[in-house]
Scaffold this motif. Structure first.
Motif, PDB file in Angstrom:
ATOM      1  N   PRO A   1      38.934  45.285  50.578  1.00  0.00           N
ATOM      2  CA  PRO A   1      39.419  46.257  49.592  1.00  0.00           C
ATOM      3  C   PRO A   1      39.894  45.692  48.261  1.00  0.00           C
ATOM      4  CG  PRO A   1      41.071  45.901  51.294  1.00  0.00           C
ATOM      5  CD  PRO A   1      39.841  45.154  51.727  1.00  0.00           C
ATOM      6  N   PHE A   2      40.152  44.388  48.198  1.00  0.00           N
ATOM      7  CA  PHE A   2      40.615  43.775  46.948  1.00  0.00           C
ATOM      8  C   PHE A   2      40.013  42.381  46.877  1.00  0.00           C
ATOM      9  CE2 PHE A   2      43.286  41.171  44.310  1.00  0.00           C
ATOM     10  CZ  PHE A   2      43.790  42.000  43.322  1.00  0.00           C
ATOM     11  N   ILE A   3      39.259  42.115  45.818  1.00  0.00           N
ATOM     12  CA  ILE A   3      38.611  40.810  45.666  1.00  0.00           C
ATOM     13  C   ILE A   3      38.947  40.250  44.293  1.00  0.00           C
ATOM     14  CG2 ILE A   3      36.451  39.533  45.655  1.00  0.00           C
ATOM     15  CD1 ILE A   3      35.258  41.645  47.472  1.00  0.00           C
ATOM     16  N   ARG A   4      39.612  39.139  44.300  1.00  0.00           N
ATOM     17  CA  ARG A   4      39.996  38.455  43.065  1.00  0.00           C
ATOM     18  C   ARG A   4      38.785  37.711  42.514  1.00  0.00           C
ATOM     19  NH1 ARG A   4      44.865  36.017  40.922  1.00  0.00           N
ATOM     20  NH2 ARG A   4      44.437  33.951  40.041  1.00  0.00           N
TER      21      ARG A   4
ATOM     22  N   VAL B   1      36.935  34.158  50.533  1.00  0.00           N
ATOM     23  CA  VAL B   1      38.115  33.598  51.180  1.00  0.00           C
ATOM     24  C   VAL B   1      39.183  34.673  51.318  1.00  0.00           C
ATOM     25  CG1 VAL B   1      37.666  31.284  50.290  1.00  0.00           C
ATOM     26  CG2 VAL B   1      39.208  32.817  49.027  1.00  0.00           C
ATOM     27  N   LYS B   2      39.981  34.538  52.353  1.00  0.00           N
ATOM     28  CA  LYS B   2      41.181  35.363  52.537  1.00  0.00           C
ATOM     29  C   LYS B   2      42.368  34.520  52.102  1.00  0.00           C
ATOM     30  CE  LYS B   2      44.179  38.335  54.488  1.00  0.00           C
ATOM     31  NZ  LYS B   2      45.428  37.610  54.293  1.00  0.00           N
ATOM     32  N   PHE B   3      43.135  35.031  51.134  1.00  0.00           N
ATOM     33  CA  PHE B   3      44.289  34.294  50.643  1.00  0.00           C
ATOM     34  C   PHE B   3      45.462  34.447  51.608  1.00  0.00           C
ATOM     35  CE2 PHE B   3      42.180  35.147  46.469  1.00  0.00           C
ATOM     36  CZ  PHE B   3      41.950  33.828  46.133  1.00  0.00           C
ATOM     37  N   LEU B   4      46.011  33.318  52.026  1.00  0.00           N
ATOM     38  CA  LEU B   4      47.227  33.310  52.824  1.00  0.00           C
ATOM     39  C   LEU B   4      48.443  33.121  51.914  1.00  0.00           C
ATOM     40  CD1 LEU B   4      45.957  31.129  55.790  1.00  0.00           C
ATOM     41  CD2 LEU B   4      45.916  33.625  55.542  1.00  0.00           C
ATOM     42  N   LYS B   5      48.232  32.470  50.777  1.00  0.00           N
ATOM     43  CA  LYS B   5      49.217  32.413  49.701  1.00  0.00           C
ATOM     44  C   LYS B   5      48.505  32.910  48.447  1.00  0.00           C
ATOM     45  CE  LYS B   5      52.529  29.500  47.267  1.00  0.00           C
ATOM     46  NZ  LYS B   5      53.080  28.134  47.093  1.00  0.00           N
TER      47      LYS B   5
ATOM     48  N   PRO C   1      45.047  43.426  52.399  1.00  0.00           N
ATOM     49  CA  PRO C   1      44.627  42.023  52.425  1.00  0.00           C
ATOM     50  C   PRO C   1      43.897  41.665  51.134  1.00  0.00           C
ATOM     51  CG  PRO C   1      43.147  43.345  53.764  1.00  0.00           C
ATOM     52  CD  PRO C   1      44.237  44.267  53.305  1.00  0.00           C
ATOM     53  N   LEU C   2      44.207  40.491  50.582  1.00  0.00           N
ATOM     54  CA  LEU C   2      43.635  40.088  49.297  1.00  0.00           C
ATOM     55  C   LEU C   2      42.652  38.933  49.504  1.00  0.00           C
ATOM     56  CD1 LEU C   2      46.729  40.215  46.913  1.00  0.00           C
ATOM     57  CD2 LEU C   2      45.316  42.083  47.784  1.00  0.00           C
ATOM     58  N   PHE C   3      41.489  39.073  48.893  1.00  0.00           N
ATOM     59  CA  PHE C   3      40.407  38.114  49.045  1.00  0.00           C
ATOM     60  C   PHE C   3      40.005  37.552  47.680  1.00  0.00           C
ATOM     61  CE2 PHE C   3      40.269  41.109  52.512  1.00  0.00           C
ATOM     62  CZ  PHE C   3      40.031  40.318  53.625  1.00  0.00           C
ATOM     63  N   GLY C   4      39.249  36.478  47.720  1.00  0.00           N
ATOM     64  CA  GLY C   4      38.695  35.885  46.506  1.00  0.00           C
ATOM     65  C   GLY C   4      37.252  35.505  46.733  1.00  0.00           C
ATOM     66  N   LEU C   5      36.466  35.543  45.669  1.00  0.00           N
ATOM     67  CA  LEU C   5      35.039  35.228  45.772  1.00  0.00           C
ATOM     68  C   LEU C   5      34.687  34.104  44.820  1.00  0.00           C
ATOM     69  CD1 LEU C   5      32.382  36.154  47.170  1.00  0.00           C
ATOM     70  CD2 LEU C   5      31.978  37.607  45.168  1.00  0.00           C
TER      71      LEU C   5
END
Length: 244
Positions: free
Chosen positions: A114-117, A138-142, A184-188
């Motif tokens: 739902p959210f991709i940085r 990636v799933k950000f843990l921090k 949950p926040l993710f990055g690509l």
């Protein structure tokens, strides 16, 4: 996916630079008129609570921080109104040539994530969700700081809005505290966007650390930091159970 750029009406030079850059990359977009926290008349600024900000964040707030939060709030409202994922940009960014390939990937991923940085973040505590065709999710843990560019789904936007009855953190810190919104926040990677000035020297907000904070606020900041750290760990466990 529609692209929206947050920019204040008075920022004519920035708007001209955005138009030129987006034209060079053949990207359609719309401006969302940002909220000027220094001017202070927008209705959303009533949500900004400097006293609670000081208690939680350990320093005096800047008026521009309320405006920045309110501007992203408008973008989340736009996402919910359209009922489709959108890309949100602040108006001080650099684009890389991979932008079109990345946006194509993002569009296919948003129903699940739902959210991709989409901006640079440096080394971070994270886990790889998958790698394919040269892309890494990636799933950000921090969670990294800054909100220069991200893709957001209506589901995430609704959660952010629901959790923003009051603005008591900088907007990027609010997003980092997943326990507040449960998204949950993710990055690509590769990352197609970078801030023009990662040092914040040219930020509309100004020097965030110019004001002197009372000594007691260091203690309240520590207490909230420990609380949020613990709750974020629990939230990450919750996301793991749900398969994120």
């Amino acid at each position: 996916m529609k692209i929206f750029v947050l920019s204040m009406l008075r920022s004519t030079d920035r708007r001209d630079a955005v138009r030129k850059l987006m034209a060079e990359h053949d990207l359609a977009f719309e401006f969302i008129d940002g909220v000027d926290g220094k001017e202070g008349s927008h209705p959303l600024l009533k949500k900004f609570k400097p006293s609670k900000f000081l208690i939680r964040h350990g320093r005096p707030s800047k008026p521009g921080e309320g405006g920045c939060y309110a501007s992203h709030y408008l973008a989340w409202e736009k996402c919910v109104e359209l009922d489709e994922p959108i890309v949100v940009l602040e108006d001080d960014f650099i684009l890389r040539d991979c932008i079109h390939d990345v946006l194509a990937q993002v569009e296919s991923l948003m129903p699940r994530y739902p959210f991709i940085r989409l901006e640079d973040n440096g080394p971070r505590l994270q886990k790889t969700v998958f790698e394919r065709d040269g892309f890494e999710l990636v799933k950000f843990l921090k969670i990294p700081q800054r909100t220069t560019c991200y893709a957001v789904s209506p589901r995430a936007a609704k959660a952010f809005l629901k959790s923003s009855d009051e603005f008591v953190y900088p907007v990027d810190v609010f997003l980092r505290h997943q326990n507040l919104h449960r998204v949950p926040l993710f990055g690509l990677s590769p990352r197609p966007v970078a801030p023009v000035d990662p040092t914040d020297e040219n930020s509309e907000i100004g020097n965030r650390h110019a004001g002197k904070a009372p000594a007691w606020s260091k203690l309240t900041k520590l207490l909230f930091k420990v609380k949020n750290l613990f709750l974020n760990i629990l939230t990450n466990i919750y996301h793991e159970i749900r398969g994120y």
